[in-house]
Design an enzyme around this catalytic site. Structure first.
Site, mmCIF file in Angstrom:
data_model
loop_
_atom_site.group_PDB
_atom_site.id
_atom_site.type_symbol
_atom_site.label_atom_id
_atom_site.label_comp_id
_atom_site.label_asym_id
_atom_site.label_seq_id
_atom_site.Cartn_x
_atom_site.Cartn_y
_atom_site.Cartn_z
ATOM 1 N NE ARG A 148 -3.704 -2.150 2.595
ATOM 2 C CZ ARG A 148 -4.516 -2.371 3.613
ATOM 3 N NH1 ARG A 148 -4.470 -1.564 4.678
ATOM 4 N NH2 ARG A 148 -5.368 -3.372 3.586
ATOM 5 C CG HIS A 149 0.292 4.231 -2.844
ATOM 6 N ND1 HIS A 149 1.384 4.093 -3.678
ATOM 7 C CD2 HIS A 149 -0.799 3.958 -3.609
ATOM 8 C CE1 HIS A 149 0.977 3.767 -4.888
ATOM 9 N NE2 HIS A 149 -0.338 3.669 -4.873
ATOM 10 C CD GLU A 150 5.052 5.223 4.554
ATOM 11 O OE1 GLU A 150 4.173 5.254 5.426
ATOM 12 O OE2 GLU A 150 5.951 4.365 4.518
ATOM 13 C CG ASP A 159 4.919 4.695 -2.186
ATOM 14 O OD1 ASP A 159 3.757 4.922 -2.541
ATOM 15 O OD2 ASP A 159 5.270 4.621 -0.986
#
Length: 515
Positions: A148-150, A159
């Site tokens: 999952r994106h930061e 990312d």
């Protein structure tokens, strides 16, 4: 408070009622995040003073008790964390068989001999690698946090892939424009083709991020304008136009005697470099000098509860302000990744207007990789050396910008903002990955590039297809246990593998969707 919440105050979780009497404890249950380690703080209600503080990383589906004992008075409180039921091992034992099956499938698809040809298979392989990981991440990534994106500053696997796709797009632009000019194509014709393709990409992007298939007619009041393909369209337009106008078809042999010949792949492209540096200067000026109402000038923070809650509506600083002013709050992304950790309430679009300038820089660095491949064709040592030098220089530049830290640098690595350090860091990685793929696929021919080569040859079709059919069987189905990593991982790996298989079948039938 999450460990990843930079400069945050602890946020209230709940209030534990008073016990019914001495020796009879009061209890209350809470659900907490397991993504990162947490700091739990217990305050006394009457005085609002801290009684105890504990740093703990909870495991998924674990059951814990925090025993709080008042030994004498409020100044003597003992806090002990007890594990009532062990958490699941969400990373190794239970799901290793799914990884094993997936690796087996990829291995079977890879048993194809490398073929000779003029086309660089490494470029399509790199593009396909970024695309396959992107599809897997978009489908959920097995619900693992590192897919999952930061939330704000920092990097996860999720990312990495989009910037790499932008990078390799720039490399492909260099080779395709050179090939077209060598075949005698007019620059005016190429410019019209670039503009038409950019418009198509933008319109397709708007279409697939505003589906409304089952929600009735589309409301123009909430139409999201920015998106992945829209960002690609703008980036492609700028970089391709620059290359069409500046690219040289034939190299002057007399240049070998000039002092700057060792860097002629850069100096021969100097007008484009000036344009890109000018755009980057514009990004720096807007980011650090533009006054944003209610926010400090040059703010790069997440807003919300970050920065001790001083700027809750300043998410993204100038980048967020420009999007809200130019496009309107209803036409940008409504659920950014900052909502989880920083509890933001302001819409923010990671594919916004200001970040598009840095995506141009990312693609232009990829274009430079293409120039290296063109100017030193078949000189493998020269190509590898220059890729290493580019990677080293960009890595040093990133280290200076970030001070080798997540949050303390001049310009932190940030995917949401597409910060300058984010672009230089990912470009550093991209040069290394491209070097490895180029050496193994095109130089030594140890690897054919399969299975990533096939989706790389049909990237637009795979990306658009996986977005449009995301919620349809066999790419998604109702799960028996929606909290299980095992089921999510199986579903996401199968969905991604189907798109790899589709691209392989299309490749065998020589069907390619080009725009």
């Amino acid at each position: 408070m999450s460990d990843h919440c930079f400069q945050c105050f602890p946020q209230p979780v709940g209030r534990i009622p008073a016990g019914p009497g001495p020796g009879v404890p009061a209890t209350l249950g809470f659900t907490v995040s397991t993504q990162h380690a947490l700091i739990l703080q217990l305050n006394s209600t009457p005085l609002n003073t801290e009684l105890c503080r504990m740093h703990f990383h909870f495991g998924e589906h674990g059951n814990y008790s925090l025993w709080v004992k008042n030994l004498n008075d409020l100044s003597q409180v003992n806090c002990t964390m007890v594990t009532d039921s062990e958490p699941i091992n969400s990373y190794l034992r239970r799901y290793l068989h799914w990884y094993s099956w997936y690796v087996l499938i990829l291995t079977l698809l890879s048993i194809i001999p490398a073929t000779a040809g003029r086309r660089l298979r490494s470029l399509d392989t790199f593009r396909g690698l970024a695309l396959v990981v992107m599809v897997f991440v978009n489908y959920g990534g097995g619900r693992y946090w590192f897919f999952r994106h930061e939330s704000w500053n920092g990097l996860t696997v999720a990312d990495l892939v989009f910037p790499w796709f932008v990078f390799i797009m720039g490399t492909s632009i260099s080779l395709s424009v050179n090939g077209a000019l060598c075949r005698g194509a007019m620059r005016s014709h190429l410019l019209r083709k670039v503009c038409w393709r950019s418009l198509q990409l933008f319109l397709i992007g708007v279409f697939i991020i505003n589906p409304n298939y089952c929600l009735g007619p589309l409301s123009w009041d909430s139409l999201r304008i920015p998106g992945v393909l829209q960002r690609l369209a703008f980036t492609y337009l700028v970089v391709a136009v620059l290359d069409v106008l500046v690219a040289r078809v034939h190299q002057d042999s007399s240049l070998t005697d000039v002092w700057w010949y060792p860097a002629h792949d850069i100096f021969l492209n100097w007008p484009a470099w000036i344009c890109v540096i000018t755009m980057e200067t514009l990004w720096l000026c807007l980011t650090f000098l533009l006054p944003v109402p209610g926010c400090p000038t040059g703010y790069l923070g997440p807003g919300g509860v970050g920065d001790f809650g001083q700027y809750p509506d300043c998410t993204g600083g100038a980048a967020g302000y420009i999007d809200r002013w130019l496009l309107g709050e209803n036409h940008i992304y409504q659920t950014p990744s900052t909502r989880v950790v920083y509890q933001t309430t302001v819409p923010f679009d990671p594919e916004g207007v200001l970040g598009s300038i840095n995506s141009v820089l990312m693609a232009f660095l990829g274009l430079q990789a293409g120039k290296v491949l063109l100017h030193y064709r078949e000189q493998h040592r020269q190509i590898i050396t220059r890729f290493l030098v580019w990677s080293f220089l960009l890595g040093i530049f990133s280290a200076v910008l970030t001070k080798c830290s997540r949050n303390q640098g001049y310009i932190p690595v940030n995917k949401n903002l597409w910060s300058l350090s984010y672009v230089t860091t990912l470009s550093c990685f991209a040069f290394v990955v491209l070097l490895v793929v180029y050496y193994t696929v095109d130089v030594k021919r140890w690897w054919s590039g399969a299975p990533f080569f096939y989706p790389g040859m049909n990237s637009i079709l795979v990306y658009v297809g996986h977005e449009v059919f995301e919620d349809y069987f066999p790419f998604r189905w109702r799960m028996a246990n929606s909290q299980s990593h095992s089921e999510h991982l199986a579903q996401n790996l199968l969905a991604t593998s189907i798109w790899v298989l589709i691209s392989y079948v299309l490749y065998r039938k020589k069907i390619f969707w080009k725009i």
